[in-house]
Design an enzyme around this catalytic site. Structure first.
Site, mmCIF file in Angstrom:
data_model
loop_
_atom_site.group_PDB
_atom_site.id
_atom_site.type_symbol
_atom_site.label_atom_id
_atom_site.label_comp_id
_atom_site.label_asym_id
_atom_site.label_seq_id
_atom_site.Cartn_x
_atom_site.Cartn_y
_atom_site.Cartn_z
ATOM 1 N N GLU A 4 76.971 21.966 -46.417
ATOM 2 C CA GLU A 4 77.578 20.802 -45.744
ATOM 3 C C GLU A 4 79.054 20.764 -46.093
ATOM 4 O O GLU A 4 79.426 20.837 -47.260
ATOM 5 C CB GLU A 4 76.894 19.496 -46.157
ATOM 6 N N ASP A 32 70.871 18.308 -32.667
ATOM 7 C CA ASP A 32 71.838 18.148 -31.568
ATOM 8 C C ASP A 32 72.423 19.470 -31.069
ATOM 9 O O ASP A 32 72.933 19.521 -29.947
ATOM 10 C CB ASP A 32 73.017 17.271 -32.024
ATOM 11 N N HIS A 77 49.031 -12.844 -32.046
ATOM 12 C CA HIS A 77 49.681 -13.937 -31.325
ATOM 13 C C HIS A 77 50.344 -14.883 -32.336
ATOM 14 O O HIS A 77 49.746 -15.180 -33.361
ATOM 15 C CB HIS A 77 48.637 -14.726 -30.526
HETATM 16 P P1 FAD Z 1 74.481 15.924 -37.383
HETATM 17 O O1 FAD Z 1 73.990 14.630 -37.871
HETATM 18 O O2 FAD Z 1 75.637 15.934 -36.459
HETATM 19 O O3 FAD Z 1 74.832 16.759 -38.692
HETATM 20 C C1 FAD Z 1 75.392 18.018 -38.641
HETATM 21 C C2 FAD Z 1 76.134 18.247 -39.936
HETATM 22 O O4 FAD Z 1 76.494 19.626 -39.981
HETATM 23 C C3 FAD Z 1 77.446 17.473 -40.045
HETATM 24 O O5 FAD Z 1 77.465 16.730 -41.237
HETATM 25 C C4 FAD Z 1 78.529 18.552 -40.062
HETATM 26 O O6 FAD Z 1 79.586 18.229 -40.955
HETATM 27 C C5 FAD Z 1 77.758 19.746 -40.575
HETATM 28 N N1 FAD Z 1 78.315 21.021 -40.135
HETATM 29 C C6 FAD Z 1 78.627 21.397 -38.867
HETATM 30 N N2 FAD Z 1 79.063 22.673 -38.851
HETATM 31 C C7 FAD Z 1 79.018 23.102 -40.133
HETATM 32 C C8 FAD Z 1 79.355 24.323 -40.762
HETATM 33 N N3 FAD Z 1 79.789 25.379 -40.065
HETATM 34 N N4 FAD Z 1 79.220 24.417 -42.108
HETATM 35 C C9 FAD Z 1 78.762 23.353 -42.831
HETATM 36 N N5 FAD Z 1 78.432 22.179 -42.304
HETATM 37 C C10 FAD Z 1 78.561 22.053 -40.960
HETATM 38 N N6 FAD Z 1 70.798 8.641 -32.983
HETATM 39 C C11 FAD Z 1 69.710 7.873 -33.134
HETATM 40 O O7 FAD Z 1 68.577 8.396 -33.063
HETATM 41 N N7 FAD Z 1 69.800 6.528 -33.375
HETATM 42 C C12 FAD Z 1 71.003 5.909 -33.443
HETATM 43 O O8 FAD Z 1 71.055 4.700 -33.666
HETATM 44 C C13 FAD Z 1 72.172 6.687 -33.269
HETATM 45 N N8 FAD Z 1 73.378 6.107 -33.339
HETATM 46 C C14 FAD Z 1 74.499 6.884 -33.193
HETATM 47 C C15 FAD Z 1 75.731 6.259 -33.217
HETATM 48 C C16 FAD Z 1 76.893 7.003 -33.075
HETATM 49 C C17 FAD Z 1 78.230 6.316 -33.120
HETATM 50 C C18 FAD Z 1 76.798 8.415 -32.909
HETATM 51 C C19 FAD Z 1 78.051 9.235 -32.795
HETATM 52 C C20 FAD Z 1 75.578 9.039 -32.861
HETATM 53 C C21 FAD Z 1 74.412 8.276 -32.993
HETATM 54 N N9 FAD Z 1 73.143 8.851 -32.918
HETATM 55 C C22 FAD Z 1 72.030 8.074 -33.056
HETATM 56 C C23 FAD Z 1 72.966 10.301 -32.722
HETATM 57 C C24 FAD Z 1 72.661 10.971 -34.078
HETATM 58 O O9 FAD Z 1 73.715 10.711 -34.970
HETATM 59 C C25 FAD Z 1 72.481 12.458 -33.898
HETATM 60 O O10 FAD Z 1 71.500 12.723 -32.911
HETATM 61 C C26 FAD Z 1 72.033 13.103 -35.195
HETATM 62 O O11 FAD Z 1 72.962 12.867 -36.214
HETATM 63 C C27 FAD Z 1 71.835 14.607 -35.014
HETATM 64 O O12 FAD Z 1 71.441 15.172 -36.220
HETATM 65 P P2 FAD Z 1 71.759 16.695 -36.559
HETATM 66 O O13 FAD Z 1 71.119 16.942 -37.872
HETATM 67 O O14 FAD Z 1 71.401 17.564 -35.436
HETATM 68 O O15 FAD Z 1 73.343 16.801 -36.688
#
Ligand code: FAD
Ligand code: NAI
Length: 465
Positions: free
Chosen positions: A35, A312, A444
């Site tokens: 990370e 994502d 209820h």
């Molecule tokens: P992420 O959470 O994006 O984590 C990826 C991590 O990888 C990051 O910390 C990044 O720094 C790290 N990374 C990337 N490339 C590298 C690299 N090369 N080397 C090392 N580290 C790296 N979803 C919900 O279900 N409910 C909600 O209420 C919700 N609210 C949200 C509100 C906002 C404002 C936003 C922007 C998003 C929200 N989401 C919500 C969406 C949710 O945040 C994402 O779907 C979720 O975080 C995806 O998880 P992930 O593990 O795929 O990636």
């Protein structure tokens, strides 16, 4: 394969990555997680789900104290004031506690945190901050970031993204939101409740793409009633800084006369795109699709043996719980078990007031697929608890297969929709029919009785309307 440093390296510690790493370690695999942020938890915990919900909760309390919601019940408050710094501090505390919680869980489960940015150097090897690491399995869980709007520079002062919108130092007089999706409506709600005028500019003819059409129409009505200005079928062609604010040029999506809107702050929330820049995926032989996403099979394996992807950065809804479930499944698959995620039953919640929640197919999707269905609806206006709480906006819509009665989709607008949708997801996971829900005893008085009544309405008549 020759000895490697780890059985599993997970790249990214968001809800997908940290869950995958913990689960892999729990299954006895030697695991590390890379990370580059200073804290674990990814977008969700640092600049997404958690801080946005903290501000939504706090701003709702402020709104209840100022908009007469408390007064209506005889709760008298003195002069209500806003201390935005304290609100931000409380949000930061929640983020710190939760991101720190992941660090604790990593220690507890013996997941090693490799600090820095990862880049592939080969199929089983990566570089992190100048150090080489090898693993039998590498899971890409790098998440997503804001989609930029061509020609619009995000300075996170006047023209902001969601991260900027979580940290505004003062309430803007006029916030223009570009994109009437989840972020625009949630963060627009925060600043609206705290006193901003909010204008939402949406390219499509309705807000909240992907949601059921009737839900989208009702949501638009409710948000307009709350004072949002919503301009659908409108595109932004230019955003120019103008002293302390900005001028937004818009025109009809289909073409036509341009006009300008003055704003103190402009939020760009037109979607998110997968993070693969700098990962050097080509060195591992992993390709991305035409949307920049890493394609995987049902076990989350890419086409390259030993490389997996979740969350994502892969196709599907960009939701934290989808990423988490994929994190568990991928770890199980790596450990030789069978990890499955049912992508037909992923709930989605918009945490506005009222909340908007959905699981399964929308009516439009079923129509497009030519699947015969029946619909049952029940309004909260006829639900006793909602009436008691003076909280009657919204309805429940249950869609079931016309032949088998199996529930295909449930869509809700209600202050408690986010909590209620779990029942629908569980019912669908168990293959429930609308009759199963209708004959389940619901406590209820609860908002959940509206789900039972909507299910009753699928094949017959509800009692209370
Ligand atoms: P992420 O959470 O994006 O984590 C990826 C991590 O990888 C990051 O910390 C990044 O720094 C790290 N990374 C990337 N490339 C590298 C690299 N090369 N080397 C090392 N580290 C790296 N979803 C919900 O279900 N409910 C909600 O209420 C919700 N609210 C949200 C509100 C906002 C404002 C936003 C922007 C998003 C929200 N989401 C919500 C969406 C949710 O945040 C994402 O779907 C979720 O975080 C995806 O998880 P992930 O593990 O795929 O990636
Ligand atoms: P979104 O995809 O939800 O909404 C973007 C909106 O912008 C759409 O309505 C789209 O039609 C519109 N749009 C696109 N280009 C435009 C343009 N040029 N001009 C005007 N409108 C335009 O994306 P959003 O809100 O940025 O959120 C990104 C992701 O984050 C979503 O996929 C969502 O899943 C996730 N998220 C989830 C939350 C939750 O689960 N509660 C909360 C916040 C984000």
């Amino acid at each position: 394969m020759a000895d490697t440093d780890f059985d599993v390296i997970v790249i990214g510690s968001g809800p997908g990555g940290y869950v995958a790493a913990i689960k892999a370690a729990q299954l006895g695999l030697k695991t590390a997680c890379v990370e580059s942020r200073e804290t674990l938890g990814g977008t969700c915990l640092n600049v997404g789900c958690i801080p946005s919900k903290a501000l939504l909760h706090a701003s709702e309390l402020f709104a209840e104290a100022t908009n007469g919601a408390l007064a209506k019940f005889g709760v008298k408050v003195g002069q209500v004031g806003l201390d935005l710094d304290t609100m931000h501090a409380e949000k930061a505390k929640a983020v710190k506690e939760l991101t720190g919680g992941i660090a604790f869980l990593f220690k507890k489960n013996k997941v090693e945190w490799l600090k820095g940015r990862a880049a592939f150097t080969g199929q089983n090897s990566i570089d992190v901050a100048g150090k080489a690491y090898t693993a039998k399995n590498i899971v890409v869980a790098t998440g997503s970031s804001v989609t930029p709007l061509p020609g619009v520079d995000i300075d996170n002062e006047v023209v902001i993204d969601s991260t900027g919108a979580l940290a505004l130092p003062q309430v803007p007089k006029h916030l223009v939101v570009i994109g009437g999706g989840v972020i625009g409506l949630e963060l627009g709600s925060v600043w609206k409740r705290l006193g901003a005028k909010v204008t939402v500019v949406e390219y499509l003819d309705q807000i909240l793409p992907g949601m059921d059409k009737e839900i989208r129409a009702d949501a638009t009505k409710i948000f307009k009633k709350q004072g949002f200005e919503i301009r659908t079928s409108t595109k932004v062609t230019k955003v120019e800084r103008n002293g302390a604010g900005a001028v937004v040029t818009v025109e009809p999506a289909a073409g036509g006369a341009a006009e300008t809107i003055e704003a103190d702050v402009v939020l760009v929330s037109i979607g998110r795109r997968p993070n693969t820049d700098g990962l050097a995926l080509e060195r591992a032989g992993v390709q991305v699709n035409n949307r920049g996403m890493i394609e995987v099979d049902h076990s989350f394996a890419t086409k390259v043996p030993g490389i997996w992807a979740i969350g994502d950065v892969t196709p599907g809804p960009m939701l934290a719980h989808k990423a988490e479930d994929e994190g568990i499944a991928v770890a199980e698959n790596i450990a030789g078990q069978t990890g499955i995620v049912n992508h037909d039953v992923i709930p989605a919640v918009v945490y506005t007031h009222p909340e908007i929640a959905s699981v399964g197919k929308t009516q439009e999707e079923l129509e497009a697929q030519g699947i015969a269905f029946k619909v049952g609806k029940f309004p909260f206006m006829a639900n006793s608890r909602a009436k008691t709480n003076r909280d009657t906006d919204g309805f429940v819509k249950v869609i079931a297969d016309a032949k088998t009665d199996r529930v295909l989709g449930v869509h809700i607008i209600s202050s408690l929709a986010g909590t209620m949708i779990a029942q629908a997801a569980q019912a669908m996971e168990f293959g429930a029919t609308s009759e199963d829900i209708a004959y389940t005893c619901h406590a209820h008085p609860t908002h959940s009785e509206a789900m039972k009544e909507a299910a009753m309405a699928v094949t017959g008549l509800p009692i209370h309307i």
